[in-house]
Design an enzyme around this catalytic site. Structure first.
Site, short mmCIF file in Angstrom:
data_model
loop_
_atom_site.label_atom_id
_atom_site.label_comp_id
_atom_site.label_asym_id
_atom_site.label_seq_id
_atom_site.Cartn_x
_atom_site.Cartn_y
_atom_site.Cartn_z
N LYS A 1 -47.07 -41.84 -7.83
CA LYS A 1 -46.15 -42.78 -8.53
C LYS A 1 -46.22 -42.47 -9.35
CE LYS A 1 -45.46 -47.64 -6.86
NZ LYS A 1 -44.32 -47.18 -6.92
N ARG B 1 -54.49 -46.99 -5.27
CA ARG B 1 -53.53 -45.82 -5.51
C ARG B 1 -53.53 -45.19 -6.75
NH1 ARG B 1 -47.17 -46.89 -2.19
NH2 ARG B 1 -47.70 -48.62 -3.87
N GLU C 1 -37.47 -40.70 2.84
CA GLU C 1 -37.52 -41.46 2.74
C GLU C 1 -36.77 -42.45 1.55
OE1 GLU C 1 -41.56 -42.97 -0.29
OE2 GLU C 1 -40.76 -40.99 -1.50
#
Ligand code: PMP
Length: 301
Positions: free
Chosen positions: A152, A53, A185
């Site tokens: 991220k 990721r 979320e």
């Protein structure tokens, strides 16, 4: 923690010496990427998925990490070993590095690489027994076509604003909706609801990071025989769910017992949530990469 060693650009330094320049674009513009990873009993949980990721976040924003994935994995393991800590949270940060005051990342010479290892518990233990109360907030999730939640990045202002709203509402966490009003979320966790034995979580395109704990829980739920659907849902669906829970590296699996003043189910952690947390905690060690600690060093708690 005493004797804490932080990896910073090729050196292990103390917390006091772990400093980056005010000209670092991570500081000036939030230009960078990060990962939060967990160590359970000396095993780094789902290491490869976290590193994949990270490298995908880097690729997305054209930030070339100055190490191969294998090298950086080795550095993470070494940082954990040097700190001689068995249960910890790892923060891995790669920023664009030192540039000038202009935005242009091409003026930055080399990315900064930081690895911090610390003990962490996001929620006090008793909240796993009682569950938590949350609210939905006015701050909307970044649209995936503006800044993908799958990157991220160090640009977490969206999430910080959610934490401010949660704090003002005197609750532990809050849910963001997307621009169409679908539940996206939490500020740092994914959301699931359980209704009539079926488990639902919003798909990534709604505007959620596809969390590594989220994937683990989907796998575990399926293994336990639950039907799991990645499907958009609204606040109403959350209010009338039998169970609601959040997942994340720091949060693990935590039950939600009240949302916007509506009691969820019986107002206590539900059976499905409890079962998933139990199996998750059983599996965390076997799903990890072992750290080799220097034998002589004393254990740091
Ligand atoms: N959403 C956001 C915005 C997060 O920051 C996190 C924490 N990484 C998560 C969800 C949960 O992801 P993971 O399970 O990979 O920690």
């Amino acid at each position: 923690m005493s004797d804490q060693w932080i990896y910073l650009n090729g050196h292990f330094v103390t917390k006091e010496d772990a400093k980056v320049s005010v000209y670092d674009h991570g500081f000036l513009y939030g230009d960078g990427i990060f990962e939060g990873i967990r160590v359970y009993s000396g095993n780094v949980y789902r290491m490869e998925e976290h590193m994949d990721r990270l490298y995908q976040s880097g690729k997305s924003i054209l930030l070339q990490i100055p190490h191969t994935q294998e090298e950086l994995t080795g550095l993470v393991l070494e940082t954990v070993a040097r700190n001689n800590i068995k249960d910890a949270y790892i923060r891995l940060v790669i920023s664009r590095g030192i540039g000038d005051l202009g935005l242009d990342p091409y003026n930055c010479k080399a990315p900064s690489v930081v690895i911090i290892v610390e003990p962490l518990a996001i929620f006090p233990k008793h909240l796993y027994e009682t569950g938590i109360e949350i609210v939905t907030v006015a701050t909307r999730r970044n649209r995936p076509d503006v800044l993908s939640p799958m990157v991220k990045s160090l640009n977490y202002l969206n999430n910080v604003l959610v934490r401010i709203e949660a704090h003002l509402a005197n609750v532990n966490e809050a849910l963001m909706l997307n621009d169409q009003g679908y539940v996206a979320e939490g500020s740092a966790d994914n959301v699931f609801i359980v209704k009539k034995g079926c488990i639902y979580t919003p798909p990534g395109y709604i505007g959620a990071l596809e969390g590594i704990t989220r994937s683990a829980i989907i796998e575990i739920a399926k293994e336990l025989g639950y039907e799991v659907k990645e499907q958009a849902f609204t606040r109403h669906d959350v209010y009338v769910a039998d169970e609601v829970f959040l997942t994340g590296t720091a949060a693990e699996v935590i039950a939600v017992i009240k949302v916007d003043g509506r009691t969820i189910g019986e107002g206590v952690p539900g059976e499905t949530t409890k079962k998933l947390l139990k199996v998750f905690r059983k599996k965390v060690v076997e799903d990890g990469v072992p750290v080799y600690y220097p034998e002589a060093a004393p254990q740091v708690i």
